[in-house]
Enzyme design. Sequence first.
Site, PDB file in Angstrom:
ATOM      1  CG  HIS A  85      -6.949   5.218   1.258  1.00 17.32           C
ATOM      2  ND1 HIS A  85      -7.357   4.495   2.344  1.00 17.32           N
ATOM      3  CD2 HIS A  85      -5.619   5.386   1.415  1.00 17.32           C
ATOM      4  CE1 HIS A  85      -6.318   4.239   3.128  1.00 17.32           C
ATOM      5  NE2 HIS A  85      -5.256   4.778   2.586  1.00 17.32           N
ATOM      6  CG  HIS A  98      -0.852   7.536   0.915  1.00 17.27           C
ATOM      7  ND1 HIS A  98      -1.537   8.414   1.714  1.00 17.27           N
ATOM      8  CD2 HIS A  98      -1.265   6.300   1.304  1.00 17.27           C
ATOM      9  CE1 HIS A  98      -2.305   7.746   2.564  1.00 17.27           C
ATOM     10  NE2 HIS A  98      -2.153   6.465   2.333  1.00 17.27           N
ATOM     11  CG  HIS A 113      -1.666   1.288   1.375  1.00 20.61           C
ATOM     12  ND1 HIS A 113      -2.379   1.845   0.340  1.00 20.61           N
ATOM     13  CD2 HIS A 113      -1.823   2.134   2.434  1.00 20.61           C
ATOM     14  CE1 HIS A 113      -2.955   2.960   0.759  1.00 20.61           C
ATOM     15  NE2 HIS A 113      -2.628   3.167   2.010  1.00 20.61           N
ATOM     16  CG  ASP A 164       4.364  -4.311 -21.538  1.00 19.58           C
ATOM     17  OD1 ASP A 164       3.937  -5.087 -22.402  1.00 19.58           O
ATOM     18  OD2 ASP A 164       5.201  -3.416 -21.777  1.00 19.58           O
ATOM     19  CE1 TYR A 178      10.733  -6.922 -22.422  1.00 25.12           C
ATOM     20  CE2 TYR A 178      10.995  -7.790 -20.204  1.00 25.12           C
ATOM     21  CZ  TYR A 178      11.218  -6.793 -21.126  1.00 25.12           C
ATOM     22  OH  TYR A 178      11.900  -5.660 -20.770  1.00 25.12           O
TER      23      TYR A 178
END
Lengths: 235, 235, 235, 235
Positions: free
Chosen positions: C168, C96, C94, C119, C226
Amino acid sequence: MLKALREQVLEANLDLVKGGLVLYTFGNVSGIDRDQGLVAIKPSGVPYDRMKADDIVLTDLDGKKVYGDMRPSSDLATHLLLYKSFSGIGGVVHSHSEYATIWAQAARAIPALGTTHADYFHGPVPVTRVLTDAEIEGDYVLNTGVVIVEAIGDKDPMSMPAALVAGHGPFCWGRDAADAVHNAVVLESVARMAVHTVALRPETRGISQSLLDQHYFRKHGAKATYGQASSDKAL
Amino acid sequence: MLKALREQVLEANLDLVKGGLVLYTFGNVSGIDRDQGLVAIKPSGVPYDRMKADDIVLTDLDGKKVYGDMRPSSDLATHLLLYKSFSGIGGVVHSHSEYATIWAQAARAIPALGTTHADYFHGPVPVTRVLTDAEIEGDYVLNTGVVIVEAIGDKDPMSMPAALVAGHGPFCWGRDAADAVHNAVVLESVARMAVHTVALRPETRGISQSLLDQHYFRKHGAKATYGQASSDKAL
Amino acid sequence: MLKALREQVLEANLDLVKGGLVLYTFGNVSGIDRDQGLVAIKPSGVPYDRMKADDIVLTDLDGKKVYGDMRPSSDLATHLLLYKSFSGIGGVVHSHSEYATIWAQAARAIPALGTTHADYFHGPVPVTRVLTDAEIEGDYVLNTGVVIVEAIGDKDPMSMPAALVAGHGPFCWGRDAADAVHNAVVLESVARMAVHTVALRPETRGISQSLLDQHYFRKHGAKATYGQASSDKAL
Amino acid sequence: MLKALREQVLEANLDLVKGGLVLYTFGNVSGIDRDQGLVAIKPSGVPYDRMKADDIVLTDLDGKKVYGDMRPSSDLATHLLLYKSFSGIGGVVHSHSEYATIWAQAARAIPALGTTHADYFHGPVPVTRVLTDAEIEGDYVLNTGVVIVEAIGDKDPMSMPAALVAGHGPFCWGRDAADAVHNAVVLESVARMAVHTVALRPETRGISQSLLDQHYFRKHGAKATYGQASSDKAL
């Protein structure tokens, strides 16, 4: 004389630079010793890379210099009025950090658009009214403080630790000089996100009061749960 | 020959890079010795990291080279016209710094939207008219100077130390080469804030004349109060 | 106790900082040991530059601490619900980070506007619905997980390793903590490009399903081509 | 085998990173030895900080590997078609640099809005048409080259050393690998300025043909006057 305070204020001024909020000598940080009623503040126009704790000026709350050879920041009178008006604060920062200044220049309050904002500012960050010509031509620096105090109004300055001076830039404050700088750095990020959020969704009204409260009180006050201590924000 | 001036000009060119205003070899700084009527300028297309004081070229005000092995900057003729037209200036900078260039490309003057602007530029930073085809195909570099001088008009070049060349980029000047670079760095920040301020509030007209005057004269002229000396801007 | 996992989680937290996604202590990374059913997660509010592997907290999937002296991240309950709901994932992040947060604040999904997006994310990056007041005032952190799981719905969490929590910010996940951070860093770049792409071309609908598939499956799944190995994305 | 070329290509790949154009392993640079008909190209998905000259793969113009243990970049077929179609070029770069990619995602050509653009690109930087589903599902990488060649059309590839692949990102080229990277770095700055110029002045048509010619030919061709040599662009 108040060496520890002068060192903290020096450190906080340097942190303002490290936080990317400063170009040349723009910006200034102060801190107060409430017991002695003395304020330590950055000298005016001195480059940060040569500043020493001894260059930090001490004045009383009337602006009378009690320590130091340098002139204090030209914004001293604004700082002093904030200390006199907001009895709980221990440090003040003024910067021209770009995105907070953009909102100040647009004369718009920064709406509470997300939880990053809510973690630090318990509502929209207010913008002052435009100073009248008489206020500008009179005691300009003091009057800058007057409109900030007006803009905060009956809000608690500790839960709204910033205001934007219209056409000028942000003032922030906090428990001490370091905390004020911390708030200024977060404000800049919040301001930058808000510029682009408004561009992506012009009609946005921001987050709900309940989300604002949830995040603000998660980090502040008696019921705070963030960090390693139980009664204060991030250590 | 004028070693101190060449060293100052070298230093100012490197400060332009440190200020983040330069990509590759874009941009050039010059300085003048008014007594001898000689201009020191960056050589054309030389990478900054290899540039030495000896690479800085000296020319007279007609552009005749009097020192150095390198070709002078291809913008030399613009610099020379600015020195001849603005007798008080001691240094000139041209860059393609991105945000000042954005305003130049949009062919819009930068309005005075805040006190950061007012601290350095006593009014909107003007943009030149578009050069005619004849001017471009004729003595292009000289004509770039001609439209800058036109854009400054009867303004004092020391209180408006920059102009944007439409479709091209900014030219800035100052007391000496270092001061010109300082103004260029501030212009870039002011230009960046102005782009986003206008996006946030398209109808903005900018700050009042009294706020513009208050800030400009706080840093410049006989009544300046900023910094540690009383008669000039931030030291 | 699970020292290797705690070291990986520490490293991933530091990589989040290196990736430019973190201001102060915002953001947290966790990793899981599926065999033991234990989660390693960043402690709450501890500065990254002092964090050690021993500060990383271990809890079981019910949030009971089994190792460490510190309080776990205040977002622990969200992480745990993601591990319980998305059985294939091994790490959760998580942050910001500013541009992903901008989309979250605008409560808009990030459309698949180009191959950089394709991608990594096999379709628009979803945004959650806004939490109700009851959900915010109830078990807020858990409910944040609930709306993420709702937003992912019947999509495969491994081909859509991110969601934006409205108002958020982003949550991302991956095979392990390092992979989750990698996805978070790419999401930030994708989000930044999307902000400006939408400004340049508001009516854009994004790339075709065939281009989305071509790029996504070039890097993921049995037919990936790839990198140096044949069955997985960039090594 | 072609050690000097492989070293140049390695160096150019690292310069792409230094230029700020690369996130993780996104992006690839190649160079060609026209006499031997061999192309040196970055391996697929290898982190830049571990890449050595020996990891650079050599292939012939049909894509047959003649040197190296690694798989070549997954974009090899695009590079090869550009070398076959544009006989004057010696290096090719593909990146996902953010602002050039933003224009590609918006499927808009970058108009020539200023002299920075004109110094490098003799007209708007073209954008390809969108690939059809059949082209995507068929030989996708080759077809990416096909639409680039189409977009360049009868323009001289040396005076238009870049094209944007719609929904994807930029390809650039130049005299050699280093020159191609130089063009890619300038393109990114030009693209960033163009995004904001268009925001400030949506109706802009860009600079005149005479200004475009003046700047382009000042740096390129027999009459170039920029730099220290007379016949080529900035040294």
